[in-house]
Design a protein around this motif. Structure first.
Motif, PDB file in Angstrom:
ATOM      1  N   SER A 137       0.818  -1.212   0.000  1.00 55.34           N
ATOM      2  CA  SER A 137       0.000   0.000   0.000  1.00 55.34           C
ATOM      3  C   SER A 137       0.852   1.262   0.000  1.00 55.34           C
ATOM      4  CB  SER A 137      -0.934   0.001   1.225  1.00 55.34           C
ATOM      5  OG  SER A 137      -0.189  -0.079   2.425  1.00 55.34           O
ATOM      6  N   LEU A 138       2.174   1.111  -0.219  1.00 57.36           N
ATOM      7  CA  LEU A 138       3.055   2.274  -0.248  1.00 57.36           C
ATOM      8  C   LEU A 138       2.720   3.154  -1.442  1.00 57.36           C
ATOM      9  CD1 LEU A 138       5.522   3.604   1.150  1.00 57.36           C
ATOM     10  CD2 LEU A 138       6.965   2.348  -0.451  1.00 57.36           C
ATOM     11  N   SER A 139       2.573   4.426  -1.186  1.00 55.63           N
ATOM     12  CA  SER A 139       2.162   5.368  -2.233  1.00 55.63           C
ATOM     13  C   SER A 139       3.134   5.339  -3.413  1.00 55.63           C
ATOM     14  CB  SER A 139       2.095   6.778  -1.647  1.00 55.63           C
ATOM     15  OG  SER A 139       1.848   7.717  -2.663  1.00 55.63           O
ATOM     16  N   GLN A 140       2.546   5.401  -4.613  1.00 62.32           N
ATOM     17  CA  GLN A 140       3.362   5.432  -5.828  1.00 62.32           C
ATOM     18  C   GLN A 140       4.069   6.768  -6.011  1.00 62.32           C
ATOM     19  OE1 GLN A 140       4.028   2.876  -7.826  1.00 62.32           O
ATOM     20  NE2 GLN A 140       2.802   1.534  -6.499  1.00 62.32           N
ATOM     21  N   ASP A 141       3.661   7.759  -5.224  1.00 58.69           N
ATOM     22  CA  ASP A 141       4.302   9.069  -5.310  1.00 58.69           C
ATOM     23  C   ASP A 141       5.724   9.035  -4.744  1.00 58.69           C
ATOM     24  OD1 ASP A 141       2.011  10.084  -6.414  1.00 58.69           O
ATOM     25  OD2 ASP A 141       1.195  10.796  -4.499  1.00 58.69           O
ATOM     26  N   ILE A 142       6.000   8.050  -3.924  1.00 56.83           N
ATOM     27  CA  ILE A 142       7.344   7.942  -3.343  1.00 56.83           C
ATOM     28  C   ILE A 142       8.273   7.307  -4.370  1.00 56.83           C
ATOM     29  CG2 ILE A 142       8.730   6.883  -1.535  1.00 56.83           C
ATOM     30  CD1 ILE A 142       6.352   7.022   0.304  1.00 56.83           C
ATOM     31  N   GLN A 143       9.222   8.072  -4.844  1.00 57.91           N
ATOM     32  CA  GLN A 143      10.192   7.627  -5.839  1.00 57.91           C
ATOM     33  C   GLN A 143      11.585   8.051  -5.384  1.00 57.91           C
ATOM     34  OE1 GLN A 143       9.392   5.729  -8.383  1.00 57.91           O
ATOM     35  NE2 GLN A 143       7.167   5.853  -8.049  1.00 57.91           N
ATOM     36  N   ILE A 144      12.604   7.653  -6.161  1.00 54.96           N
ATOM     37  CA  ILE A 144      13.974   8.072  -5.854  1.00 54.96           C
ATOM     38  C   ILE A 144      14.057   9.589  -5.917  1.00 54.96           C
ATOM     39  CG2 ILE A 144      16.366   7.989  -6.622  1.00 54.96           C
ATOM     40  CD1 ILE A 144      15.866   5.171  -7.607  1.00 54.96           C
ATOM     41  N   GLY A 145      14.591  10.185  -4.874  1.00 50.73           N
ATOM     42  CA  GLY A 145      14.676  11.638  -4.793  1.00 50.73           C
ATOM     43  C   GLY A 145      13.572  12.252  -3.950  1.00 50.73           C
ATOM     44  N   SER A 146      12.539  11.460  -3.626  1.00 52.27           N
ATOM     45  CA  SER A 146      11.449  11.980  -2.807  1.00 52.27           C
ATOM     46  C   SER A 146      11.916  12.191  -1.370  1.00 52.27           C
ATOM     47  CB  SER A 146      10.259  11.017  -2.821  1.00 52.27           C
ATOM     48  OG  SER A 146       9.772  10.818  -4.125  1.00 52.27           O
ATOM     49  N   LYS A 147      11.307  13.164  -0.719  1.00 53.21           N
ATOM     50  CA  LYS A 147      11.566  13.394   0.697  1.00 53.21           C
ATOM     51  C   LYS A 147      10.486  12.687   1.506  1.00 53.21           C
ATOM     52  CE  LYS A 147      13.874  17.866   0.142  1.00 53.21           C
ATOM     53  NZ  LYS A 147      13.862  19.303   0.519  1.00 53.21           N
TER      54      LYS A 147
END
Length: 593
Positions: free
Chosen positions: A289-299
């Motif tokens: 259920s981890l948000s897809q908005d979290i990517q490499i470089g995300s804070k």
């Protein structure tokens, strides 16, 4: 009615004395009939009697004897509704006391009957109903048949009992497991009744047990590594890592004793004696259920849940953690303990460096929240060649030391760039870790993140002056610092060092100069580039053979020529230059302080 009157024998009534009108045969027959209504009794045994009367003090009982017996009313306190006609068990204490009275005891009858029933219960493995009277050290006191029996705490239930008081005043079925007549002691067990029922449940559960099966159980015991769950006669282990997707330090953070929980069977051995259970497996994995908005470089924000030697783990969601390696905590090139930066419970922000959703792994960094000092716009001007700085010594090596000028900016000071005058074999002879040192930038390589620094360059090279002072042939006062099989190290003025071979340490009296002696030495060789001065004490007084024994026809040398032949010594000009150099070096030392 008339017939009745005619048949009545009035002669017998008028006869003198009661019963005197009976014939011997009739009397014998009557005595036989009376004897049949009586029973023979034996003292010290239990018989059944009928209540025929109740007084203020006693209860009158007929046990079929020639006289009725008395029992104190106090022995019937447990029978509030006692009435005439009730059947009571009594003990015959005495057939006839001094007053001719039959003495009975209901209390002794109860005790004797109770012990007989208890013995029968033990022999025949009977289930007996008792009343829990009170708790005692290590268990309960249970009344069975009027006798107090001991029920150990370990025999109350198959699971540990933490509160014995809940059983007081309640009925409980037990079995007799031990009798000690010497001490009138009886031990009973309630656990054996439960175990018998559980054996059937256990067999049924084990026969139907399979991986993935969801069962309901009760938490029986807690440890720091997990909890033991009673599945109905079979215990299973729910490991702490299988309780929650999130990290917990002890099961009591999320679970309680005696709590009912649903668990899934993860594994069991061939003998089906060890069952591994899981609880978190009944809920979806939080990585899914981890948000897809979290990517490499995300804070991302989270809480530190563990700190190890190599880094710290940041929990973003319960069950979703990322590793912050110690190298990603600071731009400094000198690795430190992660506990210097973070501690468990800290809530911080980090940057996602790598992310693998399939492997459920994530690496994070916190130094990335600040600008890399090597990429700053002013790095070229701030650390330009020739600029002076002060830094902290972070590490010492055989070839030099590493100096931290600011977080992430380090430079190397080579051992040869520490002093103009002293030959330093290891930086530890000059400075210690964590001490501060003033330096000047010698080289800058931004692309490779390299800085070459120097400490001695803060002062002018004294060897430029020494070159004019310690000329070959000049004589100077020097002290022997050390000796070895090759020669001796000498200390010249202003701390400069020179070398003299062993053969050049011979004194005029034939002895050899020793450590600590101060003598005149002649300069044989001076090398500015190699910073080497070779000296000789012997050359100060020894003349070449041809000079010591001149030819017979040779004329005496002129005074001017003789002066030229004498060894050079330091002139007043040389001394003035050395004095000026000393003042300059002193000023430099003061400015450093």
């Amino acid at each position: 009615m008339s017939n009745t009157q005619q048949d009545f024998d009035w002669d017998k009534v008028n006869a003198k004395g009661f019963g005197s009108g009976y014939s011997k045969a009739e009397k014998a027959e009557m005595e036989k009939m009376y004897d049949n209504t009586l029973t023979e009794i034996t003292e010290k045994e239990v018989v059944s009697g009928t209540v025929v009367g109740i007084t203020e003090r006693d209860v009158i009982l007929n046990i079929g004897f020639k006289s009725d017996g008395l029992v104190p009313l106090s022995e019937f306190r447990d029978v509030p509704n006692l009435k005439v006609g009730d059947q009571i068990q009594v003990f015959i204490e005495n057939q006839e006391d001094a007053g001719g009275q039959l003495i009975l005891s209901r209390k002794k009858a109860k005790i004797l009957t109770a012990w007989e029933n208890i013995q029968r219960g033990l022999d025949e493995d009977l289930v007996i109903e008792g009343m829990v009277k009170r708790r005692t050290k290590g268990g309960l006191i249970v009344d069975i048949f009027g006798v107090e029996a001991f029920l150990p705490g370990s025999q109350i239930d198959v699971k540990p009992i933490r509160d014995f008081d809940v059983f007081v005043g309640k009925k409980m079925e037990v079995k007799v497991v031990k009798i000690n007549y010497t001490n009138d002691n009886v031990v009973v067990s309630h656990k054996v009744l439960i175990e018998k029922d559980l054996e059937q449940q256990k067999a049924e559960i084990l026969n139907n047990l399979e991986k993935g099966q969801v069962l309901e159980g009760v938490i029986k015991n807690m440890t720091n590594f997990g909890v033991f769950i009673d599945l109905g006669g079979v215990d299973g282990l729910l490991h702490i890592t299988d309780i929650s997707w999130g990290r917990i330090n002890h099961p009591e953070e999320v679970l309680k004793l005696d709590q009912k929980v649903n668990v899934v069977v993860l594994d069991f051995d061939d003998d089906k004696k060890r069952i591994s259970l899981g609880m978190k497996q009944l809920t979806p994995h939080p990585w899914d259920s981890l948000s897809q908005d979290i990517q490499i470089g995300s804070k991302v924000k989270g809480k530190i849940v563990n700190v190890a030697d190599y880094g710290a783990f940041l929990e973003i969601l319960p069950g979703v953690e990322g590793l912050i390696h110690v190298s990603e905590m600071s731009w400094s090139q000198h690795l430190r303990n992660p506990q210097d930066f973070l501690k468990v419970g800290d809530e911080i922000e980090a940057v996602v460096l790598t992310l693998d959703r399939e492997e459920r792994k994530m690496s994070l960094g916190i130094k990335q929240l600040t600008e890399d000092p090597w990429t700053k716009q002013d790095v070229l001007t701030k650390y330009a060649i020739g600029t002076k700085h002060r830094g902290i010594v972070r590490n010492l090596t055989n070839f030099g030391l590493f100096l931290e000028l600011e977080e992430g900016i380090d430079g190397l000071v080579h051992v040869s760039d520490l002093s103009w005058t002293k030959k330093i074999k290891h930086p530890s002879e000059f400075i210690k870790v964590s001490e501060e040192l003033d330096v000047v930038v010698l080289e800058l390589d931004v692309e490779n993140r390299r800085l070459a620094l120097g400490h001695k360059q803060l002062e002018e090279n004294p060897w430029d002056t020494f070159e004019t002072i310690f000329t070959p042939g000049s004589v100077h006062r020097a002290t022997i610092l050390s000796k070895n099989d090759k020669g001796a190290v000498l200390e010249l003025p202003y701390g400069i060092e020179g070398f003299a071979a062993l053969k050049n340490l011979a004194k005029e009296d034939g002895t050899v100069a020793e450590v600590g002696e101060a003598l005149d030495f002649k300069v044989l060789e001076f090398s500015k580039d190699e910073k080497r001065i070779v000296l000789s004490h012997t050359k100060v007084y020894a003349e070449p053979e041809e000079k010591k024994a001149p030819a017979k026809n040779a004329t005496a040398p002129k005074p001017a020529e003789k002066a030229q032949k004498e060894p050079e010594r330091a002139t007043l000009g040389d001394l003035a230059a050395l004095s000026a150099l000393k003042e300059q070096m002193d000023e430099n030392r003061k400015s450093k302080k």
